[in-house]
Enzyme design. Structure first.
Site, PDB file in Angstrom:
ATOM      1  N   LYS A 136       5.296   9.497   8.361  1.00 18.61           N
ATOM      2  CA  LYS A 136       5.168   8.941   9.709  1.00 18.61           C
ATOM      3  C   LYS A 136       6.239   9.458  10.689  1.00 18.61           C
ATOM      4  CE  LYS A 136       2.802   4.858   7.896  1.00 18.61           C
ATOM      5  NZ  LYS A 136       1.402   4.887   8.376  1.00 18.61           N
ATOM      6  N   TYR A 189       0.868  -1.183   0.000  1.00 18.38           N
ATOM      7  CA  TYR A 189       0.000   0.000   0.000  1.00 18.38           C
ATOM      8  C   TYR A 189       0.897   1.222   0.000  1.00 18.38           C
ATOM      9  CZ  TYR A 189      -3.330   3.513   1.784  1.00 18.38           C
ATOM     10  OH  TYR A 189      -4.110   4.640   1.954  1.00 18.38           O
ATOM     11  N   ASP A 241       9.377   2.789  -0.934  1.00 15.97           N
ATOM     12  CA  ASP A 241       8.395   3.506  -0.124  1.00 15.97           C
ATOM     13  C   ASP A 241       8.729   3.173   1.340  1.00 15.97           C
ATOM     14  OD1 ASP A 241       4.735   3.568   0.132  1.00 15.97           O
ATOM     15  OD2 ASP A 241       6.345   4.310   1.434  1.00 15.97           O
TER      16      ASP A 241
HETATM   17  P1  KE4 Z   1      -0.417   8.531   4.471  1.00 14.72           P
HETATM   18  O1  KE4 Z   1      -0.951   9.213   3.237  1.00 14.72           O
HETATM   19  O2  KE4 Z   1      -1.496   7.755   5.190  1.00 14.72           O
HETATM   20  O3  KE4 Z   1       0.353   9.478   5.402  1.00 14.72           O
HETATM   21  O4  KE4 Z   1       0.677   7.467   3.995  1.00 14.72           O
HETATM   22  C1  KE4 Z   1       0.319   6.496   3.051  1.00 14.72           C
HETATM   23  C2  KE4 Z   1       1.285   5.330   3.146  1.00 14.72           C
HETATM   24  C3  KE4 Z   1       2.261   5.201   2.184  1.00 14.72           C
HETATM   25  N1  KE4 Z   1       3.151   4.197   2.234  1.00 14.72           N
HETATM   26  C4  KE4 Z   1       3.112   3.276   3.224  1.00 14.72           C
HETATM   27  C5  KE4 Z   1       4.117   2.172   3.240  1.00 14.72           C
HETATM   28  C6  KE4 Z   1       2.134   3.361   4.242  1.00 14.72           C
HETATM   29  O5  KE4 Z   1       2.100   2.430   5.223  1.00 14.72           O
HETATM   30  C7  KE4 Z   1       1.196   4.405   4.202  1.00 14.72           C
HETATM   31  C8  KE4 Z   1       0.086   4.538   5.230  1.00 14.72           C
HETATM   32  N2  KE4 Z   1      -0.035   3.476   6.150  1.00 14.72           N
HETATM   33  C9  KE4 Z   1      -1.354   3.241   6.671  1.00 14.72           C
HETATM   34  C10 KE4 Z   1      -1.302   2.105   7.684  1.00 14.72           C
HETATM   35  N3  KE4 Z   1      -0.847   0.916   7.144  1.00 14.72           N
HETATM   36  C11 KE4 Z   1      -1.928   4.473   7.299  1.00 14.72           C
HETATM   37  C12 KE4 Z   1      -3.134   4.250   8.171  1.00 14.72           C
HETATM   38  C13 KE4 Z   1      -4.371   4.813   7.523  1.00 14.72           C
HETATM   39  O6  KE4 Z   1      -4.537   4.662   6.291  1.00 14.72           O
HETATM   40  O7  KE4 Z   1      -5.180   5.376   8.293  1.00 14.72           O
END
Ligand code: KE4
Length: 427
Positions: free
Chosen positions: A267, A144, A239
């Site tokens: 993060k 993801y 990523d």
């Molecule tokens: P954000 O747009 O949510 O800040 O980041 C997206 C993203 C991109 N790449 C990786 C590897 C990620 O894990 C994420 C976001 N992770 C999720 C949890 N697995 C965020 C939680 C959510 O969607 O509320």
């Protein structure tokens, strides 16, 4: 545990917010519960509106590697706040952050701040396409990379949790150039590149997958991707939104000694404030406007509050011994939980890299999305609910990670292991 106030807030929230939450994975749908509503956090603990206290292993989905309301992070915010919250004009803090990131992740010579991991990835993809002049992108099933249109294909995290095929609203023409292959399968990449290598702008992956649950790269996988990309003029994008500063001080690329062309971050670099970033060599990053013509922008990019919180966290993470301590705590927790499962006769498969891990309710090795999806999500849901009752807050989805912070003390880990022992018995 009494959740009555949380549940009535959820009813109210559901009248004004889609699904009552501002991000789907928080909904608790996948684990048969309504979400709790939190009022505060300190160290490894969170407290909900009903006064229930939990040991937290979500840690805001990774950012809070030093725990909630870390003193130095809060002090940095207190110091910055009176000067103003945002200018839309360069500030010295942005240079400090850029220098810190390039110092901690040497493959990044220049970096651009954005406001989320999604934005970091979207920008990196556009950069790769602009830099190479090619259109196709390769991702991997179960990874993801945020909710950018062209990456919502076979995605993990909330897309996997809610079993949404891709997503309505993403027209076919936006994903026709996105190819998704099985993770940890180098042959599949070699075969694809043999036929279409000169049309591929980039290969993007989570160097340690965290969004199908945690799945580490098999030996030689990252090295193989690096070689394929170098041999075919394809940009390799790591990523590291989740793994950056998590699995080691320099992220997965330092841990495995494989260096991408572009790195996406998020993060941890925000210390809990909204931040993302992407960076790479000066040569590649010089394509980004206003230096180059690949356009990307953001009103709040590099805002002083996020910079100061993130910098405080990165400074602390630069202190010697932090990652060794995190490894010790995480290994102790993993061993305790796996022993508890074995003694209870519950079949689980554990994956962990540093302070991010997953417990899959399956007896076989989980090495990609196919094997992850064989896990018993019903059993995970029961485990989640039992742990919640014991005062332990896990990710409300089998396809997510648990995160250990420096704030988790041995007594908290022991309480967690005891809770797991009781929870396994209820399955
Ligand atoms: P954000 O747009 O949510 O800040 O980041 C997206 C993203 C991109 N790449 C990786 C590897 C990620 O894990 C994420 C976001 N992770 C999720 C949890 N697995 C965020 C939680 C959510 O969607 O509320």
């Amino acid at each position: 545990m009494n959740f009555s106030k949380s549940h009535s807030l959820f009813e109210e929230a559901s009248q004004f917010i889609p699904g009552g939450v501002n991000s789907p994975v928080r909904s608790g749908k996948a684990v048969g519960t309504k979400p709790i509503f939190v009022t505060s956090g300190k160290g490894c603990y969170i407290t909900d509106v009903d006064g229930n206290k939990y040991i937290d292993y979500v840690c805001s989905w990774g950012p809070l590697i030093l725990g909630h309301a870390n003193e130095k992070v809060i002090d940095a915010l207190k110091e910055t706040l009176p000067q103003g919250t945002s200018f839309g004009i360069p500030t010295p803090l942005e240079i400090e952050m850029a220098k810190k990131i390039t110092e901690m992740i040497p493959s990044i010579e220049k970096v651009r701040m954005v406001n989320s991991g999604t934005e970091a990835v979207m920008s990196a993809i556009r950069l790769a396409r602009g830099y190479t002049g090619r259109a196709k992108i390769v991702k991997f099933d179960g990874c993801y990379h945020g909710h950018g249109d062209c990456l919502l294909v076979e995605a993990g995290s909330g897309v996997a949790t809610l079993a949404i095929p891709g997503s309505p609203g993403v027209p076919e023409n936006l994903v026709k150039d996105t190819i998704s292959l099985p993770y940890n399968n180098l042959e599949a990449v070699k075969n694809l590149v043999k036929n279409q290598g000169n049309e591929i702008a980039c290969i993007i992956l989570e160097p340690v997958a965290g969004n199908m649950g945690v799945v580490p790269p098999v030996d030689g996988y990252l090295e193989g991707l690096r070689e394929i990309c170098s041999d075919n003029g394809i940009l390799l994008i790591f990523d590291e939104v989740m793994t950056g500063f998590r699995v080691s001080k320099g992220g997965a690329q330092e841990l495995y000694g494989v260096y991408p062309d572009i790195t996406c971050l998020g993060k941890v670099i925000g210390g809990g404030m909204p931040v993302g970033a992407y960076g790479g060599s000066k040569e590649i990053m010089s394509s980004i406007a206003p230096e180059g013509n690949v356009y990307q922008a953001g009103t709040l990019s590099g805002n002083p509050l996020a910079m100061s919180a993130g910098l405080a966290q990165l400074e602390l993470l630069s202190e010697p011994g932090i990652y060794e301590k995190l490894e010790e705590k995480s290994a102790y927790l993993e061993k305790g939980i796996m022993d508890a499962a074995r003694k209870s006769g519950v079949e689980v498969y554990g994956n962990r890299v540093g302070s991010m891990g997953s417990v899959f309710f399956t007896g076989e090795q989980v090495k990609d999305f196919e094997t992850a999806k064989k896990a018993d999500t019903e059993k995970y849901a029961k485990f989640f609910r039992a742990m919640l009752e014991e005062g332990v807050y896990l990710a409300p989805s089998q396809f997510e990670a648990y995160f250990v912070s420096t704030a988790h003390e041995e007594k908290d880990l022991d309480k967690t292991i005891e809770a797991a022992r009781k929870a396994f018995k209820k399955l």
